[in-house]
Design a protein around this motif. Structure first.
Motif, PDB file in Angstrom:
ATOM      1  N   ALA A  73       0.809  -1.222   0.000  1.00 41.49           N
ATOM      2  CA  ALA A  73       0.000   0.000   0.000  1.00 41.49           C
ATOM      3  C   ALA A  73       0.840   1.269   0.000  1.00 41.49           C
ATOM      4  N   LEU A  74       2.136   1.133   0.241  1.00 45.53           N
ATOM      5  CA  LEU A  74       2.986   2.306   0.448  1.00 45.53           C
ATOM      6  C   LEU A  74       2.956   3.323  -0.691  1.00 45.53           C
ATOM      7  N   PRO A  75       3.167   2.935  -1.966  1.00 44.62           N
ATOM      8  CA  PRO A  75       3.187   3.955  -3.032  1.00 44.62           C
ATOM      9  C   PRO A  75       1.882   4.729  -3.142  1.00 44.62           C
ATOM     10  N   PHE A  76       0.755   4.036  -3.091  1.00 45.84           N
ATOM     11  CA  PHE A  76      -0.519   4.747  -3.230  1.00 45.84           C
ATOM     12  C   PHE A  76      -0.716   5.748  -2.106  1.00 45.84           C
ATOM     13  N   VAL A  77      -0.396   5.363  -0.893  1.00 41.97           N
ATOM     14  CA  VAL A  77      -0.658   6.215   0.268  1.00 41.97           C
ATOM     15  C   VAL A  77       0.263   7.427   0.295  1.00 41.97           C
ATOM     16  N   LEU A  78       1.543   7.242  -0.046  1.00 39.92           N
ATOM     17  CA  LEU A  78       2.542   8.276   0.211  1.00 39.92           C
ATOM     18  C   LEU A  78       2.993   9.066  -1.006  1.00 39.92           C
ATOM     19  N   TRP A  79       2.734   8.589  -2.212  1.00 39.34           N
ATOM     20  CA  TRP A  79       3.215   9.336  -3.379  1.00 39.34           C
ATOM     21  C   TRP A  79       2.579  10.732  -3.411  1.00 39.34           C
ATOM     22  N   PRO A  80       3.341  11.764  -3.784  1.00 40.67           N
ATOM     23  CA  PRO A  80       2.837  13.153  -3.718  1.00 40.67           C
ATOM     24  C   PRO A  80       1.602  13.424  -4.573  1.00 40.67           C
ATOM     25  N   SER A  81       1.422  12.682  -5.659  1.00 36.46           N
ATOM     26  CA  SER A  81       0.278  12.957  -6.540  1.00 36.46           C
ATOM     27  C   SER A  81      -1.044  12.839  -5.808  1.00 36.46           C
ATOM     28  N   ALA A  82      -1.123  11.958  -4.809  1.00 35.48           N
ATOM     29  CA  ALA A  82      -2.378  11.770  -4.080  1.00 35.48           C
ATOM     30  C   ALA A  82      -2.814  13.034  -3.357  1.00 35.48           C
ATOM     31  N   ILE A  83      -1.855  13.907  -3.036  1.00 38.31           N
ATOM     32  CA  ILE A  83      -2.197  15.148  -2.339  1.00 38.31           C
ATOM     33  C   ILE A  83      -3.163  15.988  -3.168  1.00 38.31           C
ATOM     34  N   LEU A  84      -3.094  15.880  -4.487  1.00 34.31           N
ATOM     35  CA  LEU A  84      -3.923  16.700  -5.361  1.00 34.31           C
ATOM     36  C   LEU A  84      -5.401  16.379  -5.230  1.00 34.31           C
ATOM     37  N   TRP A  85      -5.751  15.235  -4.652  1.00 35.94           N
ATOM     38  CA  TRP A  85      -7.179  14.997  -4.422  1.00 35.94           C
ATOM     39  C   TRP A  85      -7.524  14.827  -2.946  1.00 35.94           C
ATOM     40  N   PHE A  86      -6.662  14.226  -2.130  1.00 40.45           N
ATOM     41  CA  PHE A  86      -7.119  14.065  -0.750  1.00 40.45           C
ATOM     42  C   PHE A  86      -7.051  15.369   0.047  1.00 40.45           C
ATOM     43  N   SER A  87      -6.314  16.374  -0.453  1.00 35.33           N
ATOM     44  CA  SER A  87      -6.312  17.678   0.215  1.00 35.33           C
ATOM     45  C   SER A  87      -7.247  18.677  -0.454  1.00 35.33           C
ATOM     46  N   GLN A  88      -7.953  18.231  -1.503  1.00 35.36           N
ATOM     47  CA  GLN A  88      -8.790  19.129  -2.287  1.00 35.36           C
ATOM     48  C   GLN A  88     -10.212  18.568  -2.384  1.00 35.36           C
ATOM     49  N   ILE A  89     -10.965  19.049  -3.369  1.00 34.12           N
ATOM     50  CA  ILE A  89     -12.318  18.532  -3.640  1.00 34.12           C
ATOM     51  C   ILE A  89     -12.241  17.753  -4.939  1.00 34.12           C
ATOM     52  N   HIS A  90     -12.328  16.434  -4.855  1.00 38.75           N
ATOM     53  CA  HIS A  90     -12.178  15.645  -6.079  1.00 38.75           C
ATOM     54  C   HIS A  90     -12.841  14.288  -5.925  1.00 38.75           C
ATOM     55  N   ARG A  91     -12.995  13.587  -7.058  1.00 37.66           N
ATOM     56  CA  ARG A  91     -13.646  12.277  -7.065  1.00 37.66           C
ATOM     57  C   ARG A  91     -12.648  11.128  -7.052  1.00 37.66           C
ATOM     58  N   ASP A  92     -11.357  11.409  -7.248  1.00 38.37           N
ATOM     59  CA  ASP A  92     -10.396  10.332  -7.455  1.00 38.37           C
ATOM     60  C   ASP A  92     -10.221   9.447  -6.231  1.00 38.37           C
ATOM     61  N   TYR A 145      -3.352   6.599 -11.804  1.00 36.98           N
ATOM     62  CA  TYR A 145      -2.661   6.499 -10.521  1.00 36.98           C
ATOM     63  C   TYR A 145      -3.049   5.237  -9.763  1.00 36.98           C
ATOM     64  N   SER A 146      -4.330   4.940  -9.680  1.00 37.87           N
ATOM     65  CA  SER A 146      -4.783   3.763  -8.922  1.00 37.87           C
ATOM     66  C   SER A 146      -4.235   2.485  -9.522  1.00 37.87           C
ATOM     67  N   PHE A 147      -4.361   2.331 -10.838  1.00 35.56           N
ATOM     68  CA  PHE A 147      -3.944   1.100 -11.492  1.00 35.56           C
ATOM     69  C   PHE A 147      -2.423   0.950 -11.470  1.00 35.56           C
ATOM     70  N   LEU A 148      -1.712   2.068 -11.660  1.00 37.23           N
ATOM     71  CA  LEU A 148      -0.251   2.017 -11.620  1.00 37.23           C
ATOM     72  C   LEU A 148       0.245   1.705 -10.214  1.00 37.23           C
ATOM     73  N   SER A 149      -0.502   2.131  -9.194  1.00 39.49           N
ATOM     74  CA  SER A 149      -0.109   1.841  -7.814  1.00 39.49           C
ATOM     75  C   SER A 149      -0.103   0.344  -7.534  1.00 39.49           C
ATOM     76  N   LEU A 150      -0.942  -0.412  -8.220  1.00 39.63           N
ATOM     77  CA  LEU A 150      -0.911  -1.865  -8.066  1.00 39.63           C
ATOM     78  C   LEU A 150       0.419  -2.437  -8.550  1.00 39.63           C
ATOM     79  N   LEU A 151       0.959  -1.886  -9.629  1.00 43.26           N
ATOM     80  CA  LEU A 151       2.234  -2.360 -10.156  1.00 43.26           C
ATOM     81  C   LEU A 151       3.390  -1.924  -9.278  1.00 43.26           C
ATOM     82  N   THR A 152       3.405  -0.653  -8.887  1.00 41.23           N
ATOM     83  CA  THR A 152       4.509  -0.160  -8.068  1.00 41.23           C
ATOM     84  C   THR A 152       4.473  -0.783  -6.671  1.00 41.23           C
TER      85      THR A 152
END
Length: 463
Positions: free
Chosen positions: A137-156, A427-434
């Motif tokens: 779970a590490l890449p999905f949780v910590l990669w900086p790109s996730a900040i663009l939706w969990f700190s904002q208003i988004h559907r991702d 991002y979600s699908f690539l996180s499975l690979l990383t």
């Protein structure tokens, strides 16, 4: 090692609490400190980032909330046309507490934490231990790109949770059949995941169903030597879940489309003359079944829509703008290039391009370390995956995860040539690979350590 089959195990709660705290504190820091004080050029006000959809969603939510306050709840829209569930959720909170985006921080943190736990459960099934699941779970949780939706208003965030719950249900169906435990959990998990997928991004739902069917077929190989009872149980439950998902899709398509928040007048820029390279039609191949040909045609049309939009907005990062495909043969020939783009973009020559505006360039620079890490982890996945395959200890669950991810990544690489949108949607699908790459690296390191420890004579070991 025995798997912790209960989703609500103590370890799951600990991980949930950790990710929730990290996400909430990061969001507070972004909205109240970093944007207003350290990066004011990126601040659109209200703790929102310039240049992304959150500002638009916030403005629409303010309008909906005001209408509800003035005229009643019949004005509230759950999924407004062309903006979706973020506006519905934000406007609900705005009605009671005012137009403050920070109100969504607890909800976003809970969604991100639940997604992290779901990924950890997927990794636990694939690699056989809860510790491995946390690494997964590490890449999905910590990669900086996730900040663009969990700190904002988004559907991702909601979309990612739906994707991973759906995948966890598929893996659990076969795992539970093998262990002869209850199927209620996987069915509930798949139903909730499918519902979130439909709510967040209904256009991807049919592709997710197709990927799910092929993933289940791969997983059933796990039961090839099992008793007939287990195989029939897994196959029957899987068929029932897939049928339920098809029913979801049919019902959803018969629901009336949600109304617009504002009257849609279109973008004046789109009234310009359509570029010549878009004035082409799809050439049907009669040797291919019509439903498949129709789906491929829709990918072609979607790509043309992105190309037209990218020709209007010059600040958009694009690749292969002049490339379209109007037959099955052209589409098939483009697949290797699509794989390259969806896995490895943005490319190094695009990282420091100075032709874009300030906030876009800033985000691109911030993504460089993440992109380099993705390169390394994909390389590790390829190398250690081949090694595990050669040694015949490659997990069928891991193979199913890779198939599921690949089947959903490929259409994105074929249809979307805007790198910013592609980076977010993949991002979600690539996180499975990383995530799998991280686990394989950790396994290799532990294997080397065990080998080194076994080579030390007993008389020299610490007691």
């Amino acid at each position: 090692m025995k798997l912790k089959t209960d989703f609500f195990h103590t370890n799951s709660f600990r991980l949930f609490a950790t990710v929730f705290a990290y996400t909430a504190l990061t969001s507070i820091g972004i909205q109240f400190i970093i944007l207003p004080s350290l990066l004011p050029s990126l601040h659109a006000g209200n703790g929102l980032i310039k240049g992304i959809d959150s500002v638009y969603f916030h403005d629409l939510a303010v309008i909906v909330a005001k209408r509800v306050q003035e005229n009643g709840w019949h004005e509230w829209i759950f999924r407004p046309a062309r903006s979706g569930i973020p506006v519905g959720i934000a406007s609900f909170f705005y009605v009671f507490f005012g137009p403050h985006p920070w109100l969504l921080i607890p909800l976003n943190a809970a969604v991100h934490a639940a997604t992290g736990v779901t990924l950890a459960k997927i990794g636990e099934i694939a690699f056989g231990s809860w510790k491995a699941g946390r690494w997964f779970a590490l890449p999905f949780v910590l990669w900086p790109s996730a900040i663009l939706w969990f700190s904002q208003i988004h559907r991702d965030g909601i979309f990612s949770l739906g994707v991973f719950l759906f995948l966890l249900a598929l893996l659990s169906l076969v795992r539970n059949a093998k262990l002869e435990v209850s199927m209620k959990g996987p069915i509930l998990c798949g139903t909730v995941g499918a519902s979130l997928l439909l709510i967040a991004r209904p256009a991807i739902f049919p592709t997710a169903i197709a990927a799910g069917v092929l993933t289940v077929l791969c997983l059933l190989v796990k039961l090839r030597t099992s008793p007939t009872r287990q195989r029939l149980r897994a196959l029957g439950t899987s068929a029932g879940l897939v049928g339920l998902l098809f029913g979801f899709m049919v019902l959803y398509r018969h629901f009336p489309e949600e109304r617009w928040v504002l009257p849609y007048v279109g973008d004046p820029a789109f009234t310009q003359v359509v570029p010549d390279y878009l004035n082409q039609t799809w050439n049907q191949d009669h040797w291919l079944p019509a439903p498949i040909d129709t789906q491929l045609q829709q990918i072609s049309q979607l790509r043309d829509s992105w190309r037209q939009m990218n020709s209007v907005y010059p600040d958009t990062r694009v690749v292969d703008q002049a490339v379209g495909f109007y037959s099955v043969g052209e589409l098939l020939r483009y697949i290797p290039r699509a794989i390259e783009i969806v896995l490895f973009s943005p490319f190094p020559n695009d990282w420091l391009n100075s032709q874009l505006n300030g906030h876009t360039s800033a985000f691109r620079i911030a993504a460089i370390p993440e992109t380099l890490a993705n390169y390394a982890l994909l390389l590790f996945l390829f190398f250690f995956g081949l090694r595990a395959l050669a040694r015949r200890n490659f997990s069928i669950y891991l193979a199913a995860i890779l198939i599921f991810s690949g089947l959903l990544l490929l259409p994105l690489g074929l249809a979307i040539n805007g790198l910013g949108s592609l980076h977010r949607l993949r991002y979600s699908f690539l996180s499975l690979l990383t995530g799998a790459g991280v686990c394989l690296v950790v396994e290799a390191i532990l294997s080397v350590r065990r080998s080194a420890a076994s080579a030390i004579p007993n008389s020299e070991r610490l007691t």
